[in-house]
Design a protein around this motif. Structure first.
Motif, mmCIF file in Angstrom:
data_model
loop_
_atom_site.group_PDB
_atom_site.id
_atom_site.type_symbol
_atom_site.label_atom_id
_atom_site.label_comp_id
_atom_site.label_asym_id
_atom_site.label_seq_id
_atom_site.Cartn_x
_atom_site.Cartn_y
_atom_site.Cartn_z
ATOM 1 N N GLN A 178 45.371 10.385 6.582
ATOM 2 C CA GLN A 178 44.612 9.725 7.639
ATOM 3 C C GLN A 178 44.292 10.651 8.809
ATOM 4 O O GLN A 178 43.832 10.198 9.859
ATOM 5 N N ASP A 179 44.535 11.946 8.635
ATOM 6 C CA ASP A 179 44.281 12.910 9.710
ATOM 7 C C ASP A 179 42.779 12.953 10.020
ATOM 8 O O ASP A 179 41.957 13.145 9.135
ATOM 9 N N LYS A 180 42.438 12.787 11.288
ATOM 10 C CA LYS A 180 41.030 12.784 11.699
ATOM 11 C C LYS A 180 40.594 14.111 12.338
ATOM 12 O O LYS A 180 39.460 14.237 12.807
ATOM 13 N N ASN A 181 41.500 15.075 12.359
ATOM 14 C CA ASN A 181 41.154 16.377 12.932
ATOM 15 C C ASN A 181 40.220 17.159 12.009
ATOM 16 O O ASN A 181 40.100 16.859 10.815
ATOM 17 N N THR A 182 39.560 18.143 12.573
ATOM 18 C CA THR A 182 38.658 19.007 11.811
ATOM 19 C C THR A 182 39.392 20.287 11.409
ATOM 20 O O THR A 182 39.943 20.992 12.261
ATOM 21 N N TYR A 183 39.424 20.569 10.100
ATOM 22 C CA TYR A 183 40.090 21.766 9.597
ATOM 23 C C TYR A 183 39.072 22.657 8.891
ATOM 24 O O TYR A 183 38.131 22.169 8.247
ATOM 25 N N SER A 184 39.289 23.951 8.997
ATOM 26 C CA SER A 184 38.415 24.898 8.301
ATOM 27 C C SER A 184 39.206 26.132 7.909
ATOM 28 O O SER A 184 40.214 26.483 8.530
ATOM 29 N N CYS A 185 38.755 26.770 6.852
ATOM 30 C CA CYS A 185 39.362 28.013 6.386
ATOM 31 C C CYS A 185 38.346 29.134 6.584
ATOM 32 O O CYS A 185 37.179 29.000 6.181
ATOM 33 N N VAL A 186 38.785 30.214 7.225
ATOM 34 C CA VAL A 186 37.873 31.298 7.593
ATOM 35 C C VAL A 186 38.368 32.621 7.014
ATOM 36 O O VAL A 186 39.535 32.990 7.173
ATOM 37 N N LEU A 187 37.469 33.322 6.345
ATOM 38 C CA LEU A 187 37.734 34.680 5.862
ATOM 39 C C LEU A 187 36.891 35.620 6.720
ATOM 40 O O LEU A 187 35.669 35.445 6.818
ATOM 41 N N ASN A 188 37.525 36.577 7.367
ATOM 42 C CA ASN A 188 36.755 37.460 8.247
ATOM 43 C C ASN A 188 37.225 38.906 8.172
ATOM 44 O O ASN A 188 38.359 39.198 7.792
ATOM 45 N N ASN A 189 36.300 39.801 8.499
ATOM 46 C CA ASN A 189 36.616 41.205 8.723
ATOM 47 C C ASN A 189 36.110 41.550 10.119
ATOM 48 O O ASN A 189 35.648 40.660 10.842
ATOM 49 N N PRO A 190 36.177 42.804 10.560
ATOM 50 C CA PRO A 190 35.806 43.107 11.940
ATOM 51 C C PRO A 190 34.375 42.776 12.338
ATOM 52 O O PRO A 190 34.081 42.705 13.535
ATOM 53 N N ILE A 191 33.451 42.583 11.378
ATOM 54 C CA ILE A 191 32.060 42.370 11.783
ATOM 55 C C ILE A 191 31.420 41.108 11.208
ATOM 56 O O ILE A 191 30.265 40.826 11.505
ATOM 57 N N SER A 192 32.128 40.340 10.390
ATOM 58 C CA SER A 192 31.521 39.131 9.824
ATOM 59 C C SER A 192 32.601 38.138 9.411
ATOM 60 O O SER A 192 33.791 38.453 9.409
ATOM 61 N N ASN A 193 32.161 36.936 9.059
ATOM 62 C CA ASN A 193 33.100 35.923 8.575
ATOM 63 C C ASN A 193 32.397 34.940 7.656
ATOM 64 O O ASN A 193 31.169 34.814 7.687
ATOM 65 N N GLN A 194 33.200 34.248 6.848
ATOM 66 C CA GLN A 194 32.728 33.159 5.994
ATOM 67 C C GLN A 194 33.669 31.980 6.211
ATOM 68 O O GLN A 194 34.894 32.149 6.260
ATOM 69 N N THR A 195 33.083 30.788 6.337
ATOM 70 C CA THR A 195 33.871 29.599 6.680
ATOM 71 C C THR A 195 33.645 28.478 5.677
ATOM 72 O O THR A 195 32.512 28.228 5.248
ATOM 73 N N THR A 196 34.728 27.802 5.290
ATOM 74 C CA THR A 196 34.655 26.586 4.480
ATOM 75 C C THR A 196 35.365 25.469 5.244
ATOM 76 O O THR A 196 36.506 25.628 5.671
ATOM 77 N N HIS A 197 34.671 24.348 5.413
ATOM 78 C CA HIS A 197 35.245 23.212 6.127
ATOM 79 C C HIS A 197 35.959 22.277 5.151
ATOM 80 O O HIS A 197 35.499 22.070 4.024
ATOM 81 N N LEU A 198 37.059 21.720 5.596
ATOM 82 C CA LEU A 198 37.872 20.848 4.751
ATOM 83 C C LEU A 198 37.356 19.413 4.799
ATOM 84 O O LEU A 198 37.156 18.849 5.881
ATOM 85 N N ASP A 199 37.149 18.834 3.635
ATOM 86 C CA ASP A 199 36.827 17.415 3.498
ATOM 87 C C ASP A 199 38.071 16.718 2.953
ATOM 88 O O ASP A 199 38.320 16.706 1.746
ATOM 89 N N ILE A 200 38.879 16.152 3.858
ATOM 90 C CA ILE A 200 40.157 15.541 3.460
ATOM 91 C C ILE A 200 39.935 14.388 2.486
ATOM 92 O O ILE A 200 40.653 14.252 1.481
ATOM 93 N N ASN A 201 38.948 13.548 2.737
ATOM 94 C CA ASN A 201 38.727 12.375 1.901
ATOM 95 C C ASN A 201 38.437 12.732 0.444
ATOM 96 O O ASN A 201 38.812 12.011 -0.487
ATOM 97 N N THR A 202 37.777 13.868 0.241
ATOM 98 C CA THR A 202 37.444 14.288 -1.131
ATOM 99 C C THR A 202 38.608 15.009 -1.799
ATOM 100 O O THR A 202 39.044 14.636 -2.895
ATOM 101 N N LEU A 203 39.142 16.035 -1.149
ATOM 102 C CA LEU A 203 40.149 16.875 -1.791
ATOM 103 C C LEU A 203 41.513 16.201 -1.915
ATOM 104 O O LEU A 203 42.256 16.496 -2.851
ATOM 105 N N CYS A 204 41.854 15.306 -1.022
ATOM 106 C CA CYS A 204 43.175 14.701 -1.074
ATOM 107 C C CYS A 204 43.255 13.523 -2.036
ATOM 108 O O CYS A 204 44.247 12.791 -2.051
#
Length: 210
Positions: A178-204
């Motif tokens: 029931q967590d309503k917070n926004t979670y994301s996973c970020v992969l980054n190096n010194p000059i760029s990043n890639q982000t995936t946002h968590l959809d709790i309702n789907t993955l859980c």
């Protein structure tokens, strides 16, 4: 005979793999008596200009051919461009104005393009309960000099780093259904990043029996 050069400026440049990088001479025009030499790995001649002789030469077969078909000299300014860069081009470059007794250094860092991190449900985790689920975020390929992090909003919850290509990155996270917070996973190096946002309702709700 020893020749002492002066005005040795060091320039730091960071680019993404596949991009071009231009090493600037800071000249608007090459003079008739100018002799310019470009070195890669500090002591390997990769290009040179002899203006009076009208010679503009690139040596792109040196250093195991890593510069083959990638070096371009500007006939007016003397600047050197490396096209379609790879991480092999992360070296120290050195420019010598023989005719002006001056030099300039470039420390070029080429970073691999980052994959999008993948978030999945960890159905085997013993920490999962009827009110929470276990997740894991990972990189889909191994890349160097990166950090993988879990964010809650804009705050970092946890992170892991690696500079070795042989190390795969993964990071767990426990969340309430029931967590309503926004979670994301970020992969980054010194000059760029890639982000995936968590959809709790789907993955859980993806494990059998839940």
């Amino acid at each position: 005979m020893r020749i002492d050069f002066h005005l040795n400026v060091i320039v730091e440049i960071s680019v993404m793999e596949g991009d071009s990088v231009t090493l600037n001479c800071d000249l608007t025009e090459i003079k008739d008596n100018d002799v310019i030499q470009w070195f890669g790995n500090e002591n390997t001649l990769i290009a040179e200009i002899h203006k009076r002789a009208d010679r503009f030469t690139v040596y792109d077969d040196v250093l195991d051919g890593r510069f083959r078909d990638r070096l371009k000299l500007d006939n007016q300014t003397g600047s050197l461009t490396i096209t379609n860069t790879t991480t092999e081009h992360t070296v120290f470059y050195y420019l010598i104005f023989t005719s002006r007794l001056s030099s300039k250094s470039f420390r070029v860092s080429v970073y691999a393009r980052l994959p999008v991190p993948v978030i999945s449900r960890d159905c085997s985790s013993s920490s999962s309960s009827s009110s929470s689920c276990s997740l894991v975020c990972s990189s889909v390929v191994n890349v160097s000099h990166v950090t993988l992090s879990w964010y809650k909003g804009i705050s970092v919850l946890s992170s892991i780093s690696a500079s070795d290509l042989s190390i795969s990155l993964s990071l767990p996270l426990e969340v309430e259904y029931q967590d309503k917070n926004t979670y994301s996973c970020v992969l980054n190096n010194p000059i760029s990043n890639q982000t995936t946002h968590l959809d709790i309702n789907t993955l859980c709700h993806t494990c059998a029996g839940i």
